[in-house]
Design a protein around this motif. Structure first.
Motif, PDB file in Angstrom:
ATOM      1  N   ASP A  76      -6.702  -2.776  12.788  1.00  0.00           N
ATOM      2  CA  ASP A  76      -7.093  -2.113  11.539  1.00  0.00           C
ATOM      3  C   ASP A  76      -6.256  -0.884  11.239  1.00  0.00           C
ATOM      4  O   ASP A  76      -6.701   0.010  10.538  1.00  0.00           O
ATOM      5  CB  ASP A  76      -8.574  -1.713  11.594  1.00  0.00           C
ATOM      6  CG  ASP A  76      -9.487  -2.911  11.490  1.00  0.00           C
ATOM      7  OD1 ASP A  76      -9.041  -3.933  10.946  1.00  0.00           O
ATOM      8  OD2 ASP A  76     -10.639  -2.814  11.956  1.00  0.00           O
ATOM      9  N   TYR A  77      -5.048  -0.815  11.752  1.00  0.00           N
ATOM     10  CA  TYR A  77      -4.180   0.319  11.463  1.00  0.00           C
ATOM     11  C   TYR A  77      -3.574   0.143  10.069  1.00  0.00           C
ATOM     12  O   TYR A  77      -3.145  -0.951   9.698  1.00  0.00           O
ATOM     13  CB  TYR A  77      -3.070   0.442  12.524  1.00  0.00           C
ATOM     14  CG  TYR A  77      -2.380   1.772  12.486  1.00  0.00           C
ATOM     15  CD1 TYR A  77      -3.029   2.923  12.903  1.00  0.00           C
ATOM     16  CD2 TYR A  77      -1.081   1.889  12.000  1.00  0.00           C
ATOM     17  CE1 TYR A  77      -2.410   4.150  12.853  1.00  0.00           C
ATOM     18  CE2 TYR A  77      -0.455   3.113  11.952  1.00  0.00           C
ATOM     19  CZ  TYR A  77      -1.123   4.237  12.381  1.00  0.00           C
ATOM     20  OH  TYR A  77      -0.510   5.457  12.320  1.00  0.00           O
ATOM     21  N   ILE A  78      -3.532   1.210   9.294  1.00  0.00           N
ATOM     22  CA  ILE A  78      -3.155   1.099   7.879  1.00  0.00           C
ATOM     23  C   ILE A  78      -1.683   0.735   7.667  1.00  0.00           C
ATOM     24  O   ILE A  78      -1.341   0.038   6.733  1.00  0.00           O
ATOM     25  CB  ILE A  78      -3.518   2.395   7.115  1.00  0.00           C
ATOM     26  CG1 ILE A  78      -3.347   2.181   5.621  1.00  0.00           C
ATOM     27  CG2 ILE A  78      -2.696   3.564   7.607  1.00  0.00           C
ATOM     28  CD1 ILE A  78      -3.921   3.283   4.770  1.00  0.00           C
ATOM     29  N   GLU A  79      -0.794   1.197   8.537  1.00  0.00           N
ATOM     30  CA  GLU A  79       0.640   0.953   8.346  1.00  0.00           C
ATOM     31  C   GLU A  79       1.101  -0.280   9.102  1.00  0.00           C
ATOM     32  O   GLU A  79       0.727  -0.480  10.254  1.00  0.00           O
ATOM     33  CB  GLU A  79       1.453   2.154   8.845  1.00  0.00           C
ATOM     34  CG  GLU A  79       1.186   3.434   8.110  1.00  0.00           C
ATOM     35  CD  GLU A  79       1.858   4.603   8.770  1.00  0.00           C
ATOM     36  OE1 GLU A  79       2.941   4.988   8.315  1.00  0.00           O
ATOM     37  OE2 GLU A  79       1.296   5.122   9.753  1.00  0.00           O
ATOM     38  N   ASN A  80       1.931  -1.094   8.463  1.00  0.00           N
ATOM     39  CA  ASN A  80       2.605  -2.184   9.157  1.00  0.00           C
ATOM     40  C   ASN A  80       4.002  -1.759   9.594  1.00  0.00           C
ATOM     41  O   ASN A  80       4.402  -1.999  10.718  1.00  0.00           O
ATOM     42  CB  ASN A  80       2.696  -3.419   8.269  1.00  0.00           C
ATOM     43  CG  ASN A  80       1.336  -4.052   8.047  1.00  0.00           C
ATOM     44  OD1 ASN A  80       0.435  -3.901   8.851  1.00  0.00           O
ATOM     45  ND2 ASN A  80       1.180  -4.741   6.932  1.00  0.00           N
ATOM     46  N   TYR A  81       4.724  -1.157   8.673  1.00  0.00           N
ATOM     47  CA  TYR A  81       6.054  -0.604   8.939  1.00  0.00           C
ATOM     48  C   TYR A  81       6.125   0.723   8.205  1.00  0.00           C
ATOM     49  O   TYR A  81       5.586   0.854   7.111  1.00  0.00           O
ATOM     50  CB  TYR A  81       7.171  -1.508   8.408  1.00  0.00           C
ATOM     51  CG  TYR A  81       7.113  -2.908   8.929  1.00  0.00           C
ATOM     52  CD1 TYR A  81       7.630  -3.215  10.174  1.00  0.00           C
ATOM     53  CD2 TYR A  81       6.538  -3.926   8.196  1.00  0.00           C
ATOM     54  CE1 TYR A  81       7.565  -4.503  10.670  1.00  0.00           C
ATOM     55  CE2 TYR A  81       6.481  -5.218   8.667  1.00  0.00           C
ATOM     56  CZ  TYR A  81       7.000  -5.499   9.910  1.00  0.00           C
ATOM     57  OH  TYR A  81       6.941  -6.771  10.395  1.00  0.00           O
ATOM     58  N   SER A  82       6.813   1.691   8.779  1.00  0.00           N
ATOM     59  CA  SER A  82       7.008   2.945   8.050  1.00  0.00           C
ATOM     60  C   SER A  82       8.250   3.666   8.536  1.00  0.00           C
ATOM     61  O   SER A  82       8.655   3.528   9.698  1.00  0.00           O
ATOM     62  CB  SER A  82       5.798   3.870   8.183  1.00  0.00           C
ATOM     63  OG  SER A  82       5.717   4.432   9.468  1.00  0.00           O
ATOM     64  N   PHE A 111       5.962   3.455   3.519  1.00  0.00           N
ATOM     65  CA  PHE A 111       5.304   2.489   4.396  1.00  0.00           C
ATOM     66  C   PHE A 111       4.819   1.268   3.631  1.00  0.00           C
ATOM     67  O   PHE A 111       4.630   1.298   2.419  1.00  0.00           O
ATOM     68  CB  PHE A 111       4.128   3.145   5.138  1.00  0.00           C
ATOM     69  CG  PHE A 111       2.981   3.558   4.266  1.00  0.00           C
ATOM     70  CD1 PHE A 111       1.883   2.732   4.115  1.00  0.00           C
ATOM     71  CD2 PHE A 111       2.985   4.780   3.606  1.00  0.00           C
ATOM     72  CE1 PHE A 111       0.809   3.108   3.319  1.00  0.00           C
ATOM     73  CE2 PHE A 111       1.921   5.166   2.821  1.00  0.00           C
ATOM     74  CZ  PHE A 111       0.832   4.325   2.673  1.00  0.00           C
ATOM     75  N   THR A 112       4.619   0.185   4.400  1.00  0.00           N
ATOM     76  CA  THR A 112       3.971  -1.011   3.878  1.00  0.00           C
ATOM     77  C   THR A 112       2.613  -1.127   4.555  1.00  0.00           C
ATOM     78  O   THR A 112       2.436  -0.720   5.697  1.00  0.00           O
ATOM     79  CB  THR A 112       4.781  -2.295   4.132  1.00  0.00           C
ATOM     80  OG1 THR A 112       4.885  -2.505   5.538  1.00  0.00           O
ATOM     81  CG2 THR A 112       6.156  -2.203   3.510  1.00  0.00           C
ATOM     82  N   SER A 113       1.651  -1.711   3.825  1.00  0.00           N
ATOM     83  CA  SER A 113       0.294  -1.820   4.342  1.00  0.00           C
ATOM     84  C   SER A 113      -0.355  -3.083   3.802  1.00  0.00           C
ATOM     85  O   SER A 113      -0.104  -3.481   2.667  1.00  0.00           O
ATOM     86  CB  SER A 113      -0.519  -0.597   3.906  1.00  0.00           C
ATOM     87  OG  SER A 113      -1.867  -0.743   4.286  1.00  0.00           O
ATOM     88  N   ASP A 114      -1.200  -3.702   4.613  1.00  0.00           N
ATOM     89  CA  ASP A 114      -2.052  -4.792   4.139  1.00  0.00           C
ATOM     90  C   ASP A 114      -3.514  -4.478   4.459  1.00  0.00           C
ATOM     91  O   ASP A 114      -4.364  -5.341   4.460  1.00  0.00           O
ATOM     92  CB  ASP A 114      -1.636  -6.137   4.720  1.00  0.00           C
ATOM     93  CG  ASP A 114      -1.800  -6.208   6.223  1.00  0.00           C
ATOM     94  OD1 ASP A 114      -2.209  -5.213   6.841  1.00  0.00           O
ATOM     95  OD2 ASP A 114      -1.491  -7.261   6.788  1.00  0.00           O
ATOM     96  N   PHE A 115      -3.801  -3.213   4.708  1.00  0.00           N
ATOM     97  CA  PHE A 115      -5.143  -2.771   5.084  1.00  0.00           C
ATOM     98  C   PHE A 115      -6.052  -2.719   3.864  1.00  0.00           C
ATOM     99  O   PHE A 115      -5.687  -2.227   2.803  1.00  0.00           O
ATOM    100  CB  PHE A 115      -5.062  -1.379   5.722  1.00  0.00           C
ATOM    101  CG  PHE A 115      -6.395  -0.817   6.119  1.00  0.00           C
ATOM    102  CD1 PHE A 115      -7.017  -1.238   7.268  1.00  0.00           C
ATOM    103  CD2 PHE A 115      -7.019   0.134   5.326  1.00  0.00           C
ATOM    104  CE1 PHE A 115      -8.256  -0.725   7.634  1.00  0.00           C
ATOM    105  CE2 PHE A 115      -8.252   0.661   5.689  1.00  0.00           C
ATOM    106  CZ  PHE A 115      -8.864   0.230   6.840  1.00  0.00           C
ATOM    107  N   ASN A 116      -7.259  -3.253   4.020  1.00  0.00           N
ATOM    108  CA  ASN A 116      -8.287  -3.175   2.992  1.00  0.00           C
ATOM    109  C   ASN A 116      -9.593  -2.852   3.694  1.00  0.00           C
ATOM    110  O   ASN A 116     -10.003  -3.573   4.602  1.00  0.00           O
ATOM    111  CB  ASN A 116      -8.397  -4.495   2.226  1.00  0.00           C
ATOM    112  CG  ASN A 116      -9.378  -4.414   1.082  1.00  0.00           C
ATOM    113  OD1 ASN A 116     -10.480  -3.899   1.208  1.00  0.00           O
ATOM    114  ND2 ASN A 116      -8.972  -4.939  -0.065  1.00  0.00           N
TER     115      ASN A 116
END
Length: 181
Positions: A76-82, A111-116
Motif C-alpha cells: 500500500d505504498y503510494i509511490e511506484n517510481y520516483s 512520481f508515479t502512483s496506482d494507490f487508491n
C-alpha cells in the motif's frame, strides 16, 4: 526479478568504482564531496529500494537526488517510481566533518502512483499508474564518522501539485545507511 538485481548491481558499482581510487584512502573527510545511501527501513519492510546521491557543496549545504523503485505492487505504498531532487542546509555548530547534524531539506518529487485509498481498504488495486509532482520540506539528522560511513534519519511531507494522485500529500522518510567518498 531482473529489476531488483539490476538496481542492486548498479548501486554496488558505485562502491566498486570508489574502491579503485587510491587517493580516497588518504583523503581527509573534509575533501570527500560525494555520498551514496540506501533507505534501510523501506528495503527491509516492503521491497522498496530507495537509493540516494548527495554532492556536499560545503560544510553547510548539499544537493542531490533520491530514486525510489517499489518492487512489490501489492503493498500500500503510494509511490511506484520516483525521482526526488533536493537541496539541504545543515545547522551543526561544530563542523568537524562538515555536512552533518541537523538539516532542513527542500525537495520536489516526480512520481508515479496506482494507490487508491478505497481500493486499499478492500484489498483491491484496479487503478492505472498516474503521474504527479509534489513539493515539500523534510527535517533530519545525519551522523558521519572519520572513515566516511553515514547514518541518517529523515521525515518530511510534500503537497501534490497536479491532483492526479489519490492523496493530496506525499510523505518522505527513512533510515539511511551510506558512505561518503
Amino acid at each position: 526479478m531482473k529489476k531488483p538485481i539490476l538496481a542492486i548491481l548498479l548501486f554496488s558499482m558505485a562502491f566498486t568504482m570508489n574502491a579503485q581510487d587510491n587517493d580516497n584512502e588518504t583523503k581527509d573527510i573534509f575533501d570527500r564531496k560525494h555520498e551514496v545511501r540506501l533507505g534501510a527501513a523501506k528495503l527491509l519492510a516492503g521491497g522498496i529500494l530507495e537509493a540516494s546521491y548527495e554532492y556536499v557543496f560545503d560544510s553547510n549545504q548539499g544537493f542531490g537526488a533520491h530514486t525510489l523503485i517499489n518492487f512489490d505492487s501489492g503493498n500500500d505504498y503510494i509511490e511506484n517510481y520516483s525521482l526526488t531532487p533536493y537541496y539541504r542546509m545543515y545547522f551543526q555548530t561544530n563542523e568537524d566533518y562538515g555536512a552533518r547534524g541537523f538539516f532542513v531539506e527542500g525537495f520536489t518529487s516526480f512520481f508515479t502512483s496506482d494507490f487508491n485509498l478505497e481500493d486499499s481498504l478492500f484489498g483491491e488495486n484496479n487503478n492505472k499508474d498516474v503521474f504527479d509532482i509534489s513539493i515539500g520540506l523534510a527535517l533530519g539528522k545525519k551522523w558521519i564518522n572519520t572513515a566516511g560511513f553515514v547514518f541518517e534519519f529523515k521525515l518530511g511531507a510534500g503537497r501534490n501539485l497536479l491532483g492526479n494522485a489519490d492523496s493530496d500529500a506525499i510523505f518522505k522518510g527513512d533510515f539511511y545507511i551510506g558512505y561518503r567518498f
